[in-house]
Design a protein around this motif. Sequence first.
Motif, PDB file in Angstrom:
ATOM      1  N   LEU A 144      14.485  -9.079  -2.338  1.00  0.00           N
ATOM      2  CA  LEU A 144      13.092  -9.403  -2.783  1.00  0.00           C
ATOM      3  C   LEU A 144      12.257  -8.675  -1.873  1.00  0.00           C
ATOM      4  N   ARG A 145      12.402  -8.532  -0.565  1.00  0.00           N
ATOM      5  CA  ARG A 145      11.451  -7.937   0.195  1.00  0.00           C
ATOM      6  C   ARG A 145      11.481  -6.327  -0.051  1.00  0.00           C
ATOM      7  N   LEU A 171       8.157  -4.453  -1.503  1.00  0.00           N
ATOM      8  CA  LEU A 171       7.784  -2.897  -0.761  1.00  0.00           C
ATOM      9  C   LEU A 171       7.682  -1.823  -1.900  1.00  0.00           C
ATOM     10  N   GLY A 172       8.914  -1.832  -2.542  1.00  0.00           N
ATOM     11  CA  GLY A 172       9.023  -0.731  -3.478  1.00  0.00           C
ATOM     12  C   GLY A 172       7.760  -0.502  -4.685  1.00  0.00           C
ATOM     13  N   LEU A 173       7.711  -1.925  -5.097  1.00  0.00           N
ATOM     14  CA  LEU A 173       6.285  -1.973  -5.937  1.00  0.00           C
ATOM     15  C   LEU A 173       5.100  -1.546  -5.437  1.00  0.00           C
ATOM     16  N   GLU A 215      -3.835  -3.399  -6.951  1.00  0.00           N
ATOM     17  CA  GLU A 215      -2.845  -3.956  -7.405  1.00  0.00           C
ATOM     18  C   GLU A 215      -1.646  -3.714  -6.266  1.00  0.00           C
ATOM     19  N   ALA A 216      -1.582  -2.529  -5.613  1.00  0.00           N
ATOM     20  CA  ALA A 216      -0.778  -2.388  -4.413  1.00  0.00           C
ATOM     21  C   ALA A 216      -1.237  -3.433  -3.294  1.00  0.00           C
ATOM     22  N   ALA A 217      -2.414  -3.423  -2.988  1.00  0.00           N
ATOM     23  CA  ALA A 217      -3.007  -4.335  -2.073  1.00  0.00           C
ATOM     24  C   ALA A 217      -2.576  -5.769  -2.172  1.00  0.00           C
ATOM     25  N   ALA A 218      -2.675  -6.256  -3.426  1.00  0.00           N
ATOM     26  CA  ALA A 218      -2.254  -7.603  -3.601  1.00  0.00           C
ATOM     27  C   ALA A 218      -0.799  -7.724  -3.635  1.00  0.00           C
ATOM     28  N   ARG A 233       0.840 -10.056  -0.766  1.00  0.00           N
ATOM     29  CA  ARG A 233       1.797 -11.196  -1.034  1.00  0.00           C
ATOM     30  C   ARG A 233       3.174 -11.172  -0.226  1.00  0.00           C
ATOM     31  N   ALA A 234       3.486 -10.140  -0.142  1.00  0.00           N
ATOM     32  CA  ALA A 234       4.897  -9.514   0.524  1.00  0.00           C
ATOM     33  C   ALA A 234       4.671 -10.220   2.051  1.00  0.00           C
TER      34      ALA A 234
END
Length: 167
Positions: A76-77, A81-83, A95-98, A102-103
């Motif tokens: 999941l981590r 990170l990949g997304l 979107e990346a910042a969100a 969240r991560a």
Amino acid sequence: MTTDLYGGRLDRAVRLRGAGRADEARELLLELRAEFPDDAVVAYQTAWVHDVLDREAEAVAHYRAAIAGDLPEVDLRDAMLGLGSTLRALGRDGEAAAVFERALARFPGDRPLRVFRAMLRYNTGDVREAVADLLRLLGETGDDPDIRQYRRAIDHYAADLDRSWLR
């Protein structure tokens, strides 16, 4: 991995990707995705192979499916990170910042997530925070004795890069 469920195909796809045969791995993983559309592990491996092949736009949906599913924590981590990294590469900075926020809420202090968030911050013009993040990481992880001896100063400056304390 559970090879029984996939008949060894998932393990084979991972080995193919690792051996530099990502196109073959992708074909196999897309077959598995069609057969197991709700399987988070298959979705994650499919996203990963798309990233390896520089097919970031195709990776996004697979990452999202993986994250929405039941992935083991370490996967999941890595999927988050990949997304986040993939969205950053595609210029989808909001979107990346969100995703990174969240991560990091889920995995506080995770160093690779912090590095990739720093890269995003740099890309979005938040250079001060990007540098501060990287300085904090350097202070935390630096094994060099010369860096360690200045850790307190590095942390201090990372907290106030604009040197407002001198004004």
